[in-house]
Every structure is written in C-alpha cells, then in structure tokens.
Design a protein around this motif. Sequence first.
Motif, short mmCIF file in Angstrom:
data_model
loop_
_atom_site.label_atom_id
_atom_site.label_comp_id
_atom_site.label_asym_id
_atom_site.label_seq_id
_atom_site.Cartn_x
_atom_site.Cartn_y
_atom_site.Cartn_z
N ARG A 116 0.86 -1.19 0.00
CA ARG A 116 0.00 0.00 0.00
C ARG A 116 0.89 1.23 0.00
O ARG A 116 1.76 1.38 0.86
CB ARG A 116 -0.92 -0.01 1.22
N VAL B 239 -2.93 4.43 -2.02
CA VAL B 239 -3.87 4.98 -1.03
C VAL B 239 -3.79 6.49 -1.20
O VAL B 239 -2.85 7.11 -0.73
CB VAL B 239 -3.48 4.55 0.40
N LEU C 89 -4.52 10.16 -0.50
CA LEU C 89 -5.00 10.98 0.61
C LEU C 89 -4.86 12.45 0.22
O LEU C 89 -3.91 12.81 -0.47
CB LEU C 89 -4.18 10.71 1.87
N VAL D 110 -0.97 13.99 6.96
CA VAL D 110 -0.26 13.61 8.20
C VAL D 110 -1.25 13.08 9.22
O VAL D 110 -1.01 12.08 9.90
CB VAL D 110 0.48 14.81 8.81
N ASN D 111 -2.39 13.77 9.33
CA ASN D 111 -3.40 13.36 10.32
C ASN D 111 -3.91 11.96 10.01
O ASN D 111 -4.06 11.13 10.90
CB ASN D 111 -4.58 14.32 10.31
N GLN D 112 -4.17 11.72 8.73
CA GLN D 112 -4.70 10.42 8.35
C GLN D 112 -3.66 9.33 8.57
O GLN D 112 -3.97 8.24 9.03
CB GLN D 112 -5.16 10.45 6.88
N THR E 192 -1.41 9.38 10.80
CA THR E 192 -1.33 9.18 12.24
C THR E 192 -2.45 8.27 12.74
O THR E 192 -2.21 7.34 13.52
CB THR E 192 -1.43 10.54 12.96
N VAL E 193 -3.67 8.53 12.26
CA VAL E 193 -4.78 7.67 12.66
C VAL E 193 -4.49 6.23 12.26
O VAL E 193 -4.70 5.28 13.02
CB VAL E 193 -6.10 8.16 12.02
N MET E 194 -3.98 6.07 11.04
CA MET E 194 -3.66 4.72 10.57
C MET E 194 -2.58 4.09 11.45
O MET E 194 -2.65 2.89 11.76
CB MET E 194 -3.19 4.76 9.11
N VAL F 221 -1.93 4.74 14.61
CA VAL F 221 -2.53 4.39 15.90
C VAL F 221 -3.35 3.11 15.77
O VAL F 221 -3.36 2.26 16.66
CB VAL F 221 -3.41 5.55 16.41
N GLY F 222 -4.03 2.95 14.66
CA GLY F 222 -4.85 1.77 14.44
C GLY F 222 -4.04 0.57 13.96
O GLY F 222 -4.62 -0.46 13.62
N GLY F 223 -2.72 0.67 13.91
CA GLY F 223 -1.88 -0.44 13.49
C GLY F 223 -2.06 -0.77 12.02
O GLY F 223 -2.01 -1.92 11.60
N ASN F 224 -2.28 0.25 11.21
CA ASN F 224 -2.67 0.02 9.82
C ASN F 224 -1.87 0.93 8.88
O ASN F 224 -2.37 1.38 7.87
CB ASN F 224 -4.18 0.33 9.71
N GLN G 38 6.27 9.16 16.39
CA GLN G 38 5.26 8.19 16.80
C GLN G 38 5.72 6.76 16.55
O GLN G 38 4.96 5.81 16.74
CB GLN G 38 3.95 8.42 16.04
#
Lengths: 291, 289, 432
Positions: C36, C70, C72, C78-80, C82-84, C86-89, C107
């Motif tokens: 990805r 992917v 974006l 950057v925010n997206q 980061t969310v990914m 945090v979600g291990g993705n 992070q």
Amino acid sequence: MSALSPTLTLRRSRRRARVWHGVMVYALLAILLAFSLLPIYWLLATSFKTRFDIFANPGQFFPFPFTLHAYQQVLSDPHFLTYFKNSLIVNLATSLITVALALLAGYSFSRFRFRGNQALLLFILATQMFPSAVLLLSLYILFRQLHLLNTYPALIISYVTFGLPFSIWMMKGFADGVPEEIEQAAMIDGCSRMQALLRVVVPMLVPGMIAVALFSFLAGWNDLMWSLTLTSSTSMRLIPPGFILTYVGQFQTYWNQLMAGSVLVSIPTVAVFTLLQRYLVQGLTSGGVKG
Amino acid sequence: MMRERAFLIGTIFPALAVIGFVVLYPLVRSVSFSLTNYNLIFGTHSFDGLQQFSSLFSDPTFYTALLNTLLLSIGPMLAAFVLGFAQALVLNQAIRARSFFRGLALLPWVIPQVVVAYLFRFMFNQSVGVVNVVLKGLGLIAHSLPWLALPHSAPWVVGLIYAWNEVPFFMLMLLAGLQSLSGDVLEAALVDGATPVKQFFYIIVPGLRRIITISTVLIVIWNFNNFTLIWPTTHGGPVNATTTFAVWVYVQAFENFNIGYAAAIGVIWLIFLLVLTFFYLRAVSGSEQ
Amino acid sequence: MRRSVRSQVLVGLVVSLGVALTPALAASCSRTVTLRFANWAAAEAATAKEVNAAIHTFEQQNPCIKIKSVALPYNEMVNQLTVMAVGGNTPDVMEMSSGWPQVLAAQGALANLKAYAPASLLKQNFPAMLQDGTYNGQLVALPLSLTPHGFWYNKALMAKAGLNPNKPPTTIAALDHDMAVIKSKLPGVYPMGQMSDKALYTMVELWPWLQAYCPTPPMANNHLGWTKACTVKAFNWFQFLAKSGYIPIGNDIKANRQLLATNKMVFEIDGPYLRGIISSINPAYTSNAAFAKTFGVEKIPVGPSGVSRTAIDIHLIGMSKTTPHPHAAWKFIQFMVSSPADVRDFLIPEGGIPPLKSSQAAFKSLLNQPYQQAWVKEIIPEARPVPYNAAWDDAANYMIDALQSVLNGSNVKQTLGLLEDQLKRLYPSYQP
C-alpha cells in the motif's frame, strides 16, 4: 392544489387586498431567495469560466468566454462517477434506515410514558455532544478490529447515528400531533398496534418522514472527516473527500472543476426533493387531523 | 400489557443499538482519555488525574474558544431561524411553481459543505473575490479588504457562512410543521377574527413549538461540532479570532496529537451542552403549562 | 425515478456484501506481494497520470509486487497517516512533504532506511536534503523530489514599472526599493506574495526571510531566538510589507500563484513546479519561450545576515516500521527515487528536480530550461532544512499566530516576547 393556505384565506374576501398580498408574497420570496441564491449563482458562473478568467477578471458576472471545459474535465474523470455513486448508495441507505428506526422509536416515545423516558431522550441527543475528532480515533480502531474499514456498512451505520437522534425527536413531535383516538379506533377494529401504526398513523406522518429522510440524507452527504478517515481506497471514497482529493490539490485549487462537480452532484438531489416535496402536503389532505 | 412492553422494546431498541454500537464505545473510551496524559508524539499514555482539566482552565485559548463557540453556535442559528421561518411561511402560500421554488431554497444545503467553505473563501478573497468587487462598485469600501484575515471581520464572515448554510434546514423543518398544522384551527381563528400577526404568535408558533425547540437545539449542537465549514475558510484564524472548540480539538488531536488534552476539551464540551440543553428543554416545556 | 432510486439502494447492498465476501484475486505471479503506497499525487488531477505511469512501469519490472495507491488529500495526509498508525494500519510506503517525517517518526511509524540504502545511493544525495529526512540520527525518509523555494519575478511587470527586468533584486534593500516603485507605478498589482494564512506551510515562506535577517535563525541549534534583535528586525519588515500594501494579507500560496499567473503580482518565493502551475492557469505561458520571456527565478535576496539561504521544502518517501514486506517496499522506494523511468515519467513532469546528482546529470536535456538551471546550480546548493521536530506543528501554530498579529499591526516586540514564552513551554530544554 385546492387547499387554501391559512394566510391567504384570511384575505380572500377582498380582491384588491389579495392582489396587493400576492405582490408582497412574491417580493418577499425574491428577497429571501436572493440571499440563498446569490452565492449559488457565483458557484454556477465560476463553473462556466476558464481558469484564467476566474483570476484575471474577478468581477466578471457573466461567464465570457462561456466554456463547458470544467464539466468535460469532471465527467471524463472516472473517479468522479465512483464518488457520486458511493455517496448516493451510502446516503440513500442511511436515509431509509434512519426513517424506519426514527419512525418506530419516535412513535413509542410519543405514546408510552415509561420510567427514564425523558432521560433516555436526552441521552440520545447527548451522543451528538462530543467532538468527532476525538471519537474518530477510537472508532477507527473499533472498525478496524471488526474489518469494517473501507466498507459501505461502516459509513452507513456511522451516518445513521448522525441523523437518528434528531430524527427520533422530530418523529416524536410529529406523532404527538396525531390524536391517539385514531389508532385506538383501528385497534378496536382488530388491528394490532403495529398494524395501526403502519396503516393509520404513518400516512399522517408522511410530511415528517419526508423531512427526516431528507435531513438524514444530507447529514451524511455533508460529512468530510468521517468518510475520509473510515475509507482509504479511491474506489470507496465519497464526494467530499473525493472532491478535496481531486480538485484541492497540493499545488493549486481547480475552482471551476470543484464548482462544476458540485453543480452536477447537487442537481439530482434537488430534483428528487422537488418531486418528493409534494408529499410534504399530503398529511394535510389525507385526513382530518386535529390540532 | 406484555404485548405493549414487547412493542415498546422492539421499537426503541434498534435505534438505541445502532447509536450504542457506533458512539458508546468510542465515547466511553474518549472520555477516559481525558484522565490520562495520552500523547502520540511523546508516547505517553498513563493515568494523570485531573491534570488535563487544570491545564485547560489555565489556558487562555480555552476562554477564547468558549466565547467564539457560543457566539458562532447561537448567533447564526438565530439568523438562520428567522430567515428559514420566513421562507417556510412564504413557500407555504399557494404560489405558482411552488415546488420549483422550494427546490431552489434547498440549494445551499445540498451543495457539499466543504465546497460551500471553499466557495465563500473564494468570494471573500482580497484579490480575486467578488465581494470586494461588488462593495467597491457600490462605493461602500475604498480598497479591497482581506475579510477572512482581519480579526474583526473574520468571525462575521464565518457566521454568515453558517447561517447561509442552515437556512434551508429551518425552512424544510418548519414547512413540514406548517403542513401538518391543521387548516381547521386556522379557520377557527379566522372566525374569531384573529389578525395575521395574532394568528402567527398564538396559533402557528405554539403549534410548531416542538419542532422549533428541537431544531434550534440541534443546530446549536451541530454548530458546536462544525469543522467542515470553518477549517478550509480560516483554520481558526486570524490568530484565534475564529477558533471554536471544534477547531481547537482538531488542532490538539490531529496536529499536536495531544489526545488527552483534546478529550478533556471534549468532556467540558459535553457537560456544557448537556446542561444547556437540559435547561433549555425544561424552560421550553415549562412555558407549556 | 423511484425505481432507479430503489435499484441504486439494492446495488449498494449487494456491492457491500460483495466487498465483504470477495476473496483476493489470484495473480499471474506465484506469490504476489501487495504494497500500500500512501500518496497525494495519484488522485490529483495534475499528477495522477504521471504517478500511475511510474507505478505501472514498476509493476512490469517487478511482476511479483503489486502497488495499491492509497490516495489521501495533501492537507489531511499527516493526520490520516497518524490515525492509521494508531490503528496499526500504516501503509507500507508513504510519500511525505518536509516536516512530516519527524512527526511520523516521533510516533514510531517509520523504519530506519540506513539498513537498506547502499552508501552509493546516499552519496548521490545532497547532505542537507538527507538531513530533512532524518530524525534523532535515523534516516526515516529519502528525498524524492527537490523543490526548495526560489525567488520568482515577473520580468514583463518589472519592465512596465520602469525597472530593469534583467536585474531582479538581489538584496532586501533593492527589493524594498523595487516594491516601492511597483506600488506607485502599477496600481492593482501586488509587489510581492507572502503567505500568511493559518497553515503549517506558511513557515516555508517565513524561513528564507528569517535566514536573510539572522545568521542563526530562530529554533536552530536548540535555541529559541525569537526576541533577538535580528528576529525583531525581520518581523518589523513583515509589518512594513503589510502596512505599505506590498503583500496581500491572509492569502495561502495557491492564491498568490493565481495572482502571479494572471500578471497581478511581481515577486513570489515558490518551488520549481510553479512553471507548470502558471501555464495551466494562463495558457499564454505554455511554451518554454513565452514562459522564460516573462518569468525568471533567482536566489533569495540577501539580507543583513549576508547570506542567501532558502528553506528546504521537498517531497520525501519512507517506509512503515511495521510493514510485513520491507524488501519489496525498499525495492519500490529505490525505484521511486532513482530509476530512470520514474525520473523521466514522474519526477520531472511533476515539476521537481530529481534528488540524485547522477539523475540530474543523466537527464540534463530535460532540465535545461533557465528556471531548472537556476535550481540545479544556485538554489538547491543553498537550501537548508527548517528545524522540524516532533513538536513542530504545535510550535508552528504559535509562530503563525505571531505573524498574523504582527501583520494586523500589533507591537512586534511584545508579540515575539509572548511567542518566546509559549515556545519555552514546548521546548523546556532550549536556550532563549
């Protein structure tokens, strides 16, 4: 359209007054709509301009040279139709589910007095009172564990929660306006409560249901952050993040295409509403509702 | 009786289940973050008591954001309510091409909000914005102004965008309400010789009371959370002139990755709105008796 | 109408079921790895064709690796990510802009590329550019496309104002003089563009000027430095620009580019991709000759610090620390930064300068325009990193607030004093 509307009725005795009244109504309508429509005109005009004219002649009221270039660009991008299709699927499903759930719950909240009734209603509303930026982080983790990322159900179920709290309150309000004697009569005739609800009460709630359907459709339609976060593949993107991706780039904003795309996606929604709004009046004619 | 209870549970439970599934777990988890120093950049995530709240109350941005949020949540709502009500009353008249006009009135709500934000940013731009061209043409201003970059004008422009976007919502809800008001009552009022003004205040407004109450509450709650309209237009600037809680939380959570702090703001926001809504609903239902 | 609505919903339900049930499609290769690749180029109208062509070439060269884009939006990327994270993705490979590697590396989302990159490849990079992809001594991103900002000027407008179009200002004193002339001779034209909207990108245009005023700009070498005399002077100058009406206030860089492209602005600092942006807005500048006749680019004018230093603002590429396919990911990264096909089909058409000295030499014929030569010879060697760090986004918000206050007429010394205090809390170990 035989039903005379209230304010007009008041004046029907005097012809001159009626003419004057008509003029007033149209003048008022023009003023009120101008407020709503002037920015829309600018959006429309921009969509027919070249990118050069947009910046070179900011005060150009009529697009000249008039060009459909932006529309050609938008329609030749295969992603545009994907975003549009996704948005329609997700928001129509959201709308249908919300109306169904809100109708049932709103009706019961209207008819039954049970302990915690008020607290529960307030709780339902309270789920809207927390910043979604914080919620999203946890929701992302939840949906990832459930393998719901990049799926329609994740978006639909999220959007249902956008519109549902308000819709329940609205449906309760509309149901409160329907006299209980009507369904009691039906139940005495042998209907179950559910049959009475569907056959007798629902037809009187149609205006409210249409309003709720449109509201819940648009609640998700306007969202950017949730769908941006819960989907990442281009084939699953909805209109708002898709538009940002395509027309608000790193280097420049494609104003005319952004506007053209918006015009294209807004037309069907407005058209459907224009057709549906006839049912907004059906409640009035379908039965002798008391106040 | 049993049947009635089954009916009650069967009708209310599905709605609660959906709301619970999406909101409850993230909500509880997020609220629990507010008691931690959860920060993605510094890698901290441990219990921190009420530390986040005490730094929150000593942060001057908190009070700026609170005031901005209140003004931008309530002010545009009132303006949109008045305009939307007026539109609903006019569009309830038996006028020609009524459905067409109703469709037109809905347009500001149908344009995706993010496009609305960009459209207004574009229209109010100092150098390529049409607003400056028009105002200069009318002789109201001498030079083009950077409307969204001046601390005293930016909040007004943002408020205008909110209001413009919300008018169709009130129009639609109140129109649906007007349509379900019975003609009989109005006829009766007419027989009693009520003037249009009296008819409006004594019959139409009380008849729509529930819809008015819940629509206004909802728009205030939604304005609290509105990020899409404000972020692309000003990012909360200039300085903090348009920083609302929604913008501030986003900055804390997604730019500074200070999740504990963002959650603490969220908790204050939740309490604030709950109290506000509770008293508002009570005041409105109190006037009923 | 109604039926079509219903069938749409039906299609939706069927499709959503299908998404859940469809097994991975079998590919021609016996064991295919899918990577990805998070990027903003694949969805943007201007760059989609180029990046997809490069990806296609890579897939043909490596039949066992599939690349899944992917896409974006640049502003939310950057925010997206980061969310990914945090979600291990986290996506396996990520395109980044300057400043992001530090945030994501803090992070723990980025792999150290020193383990993969051969010395021969690193030697072909510019040390300052590698510095831009470094966090705590780890190389977490490789330069992908070199796009530091240069000083663009509109020769036609300069001539119209009576200035010598072949002598762009090379010092701040000369720039001040020229802006005054332009302001008085060309009504309706902004002498210069300076970003001042509340976006992190605003820092990229602030830093060259701070370096023009200060030999050691604020935030460098673990010191804050917002209240020193040279910083105050720089902000006094910004206030002077705003008061004199030399710059539009509150514009983002996109708005300034529109003004530049329509001959309503004379000077602007921007990257080499401005060439493509201008001709896409104003078709009159499509040909190289027409463009070169009107637009020129130079080093940033020299200020009291005595040097011309631009800020590094480039595109980089990095790898997720948690990718299950690090070797395939590295292969793709190597392709993106060094393969001739990618340089020819994506990097140069996108408007940047390829990151490797060897590619710059090999593709001389595609980099022969005057503006490209300015970058290769003058601007890139003088570029220095902005002192990005993990807390940068937080800090930058305060810096932009200070800039906006000053442009709106607030007291410069007081504003910078407040900024120094705010940043002191974020960087307790820094010297004043």
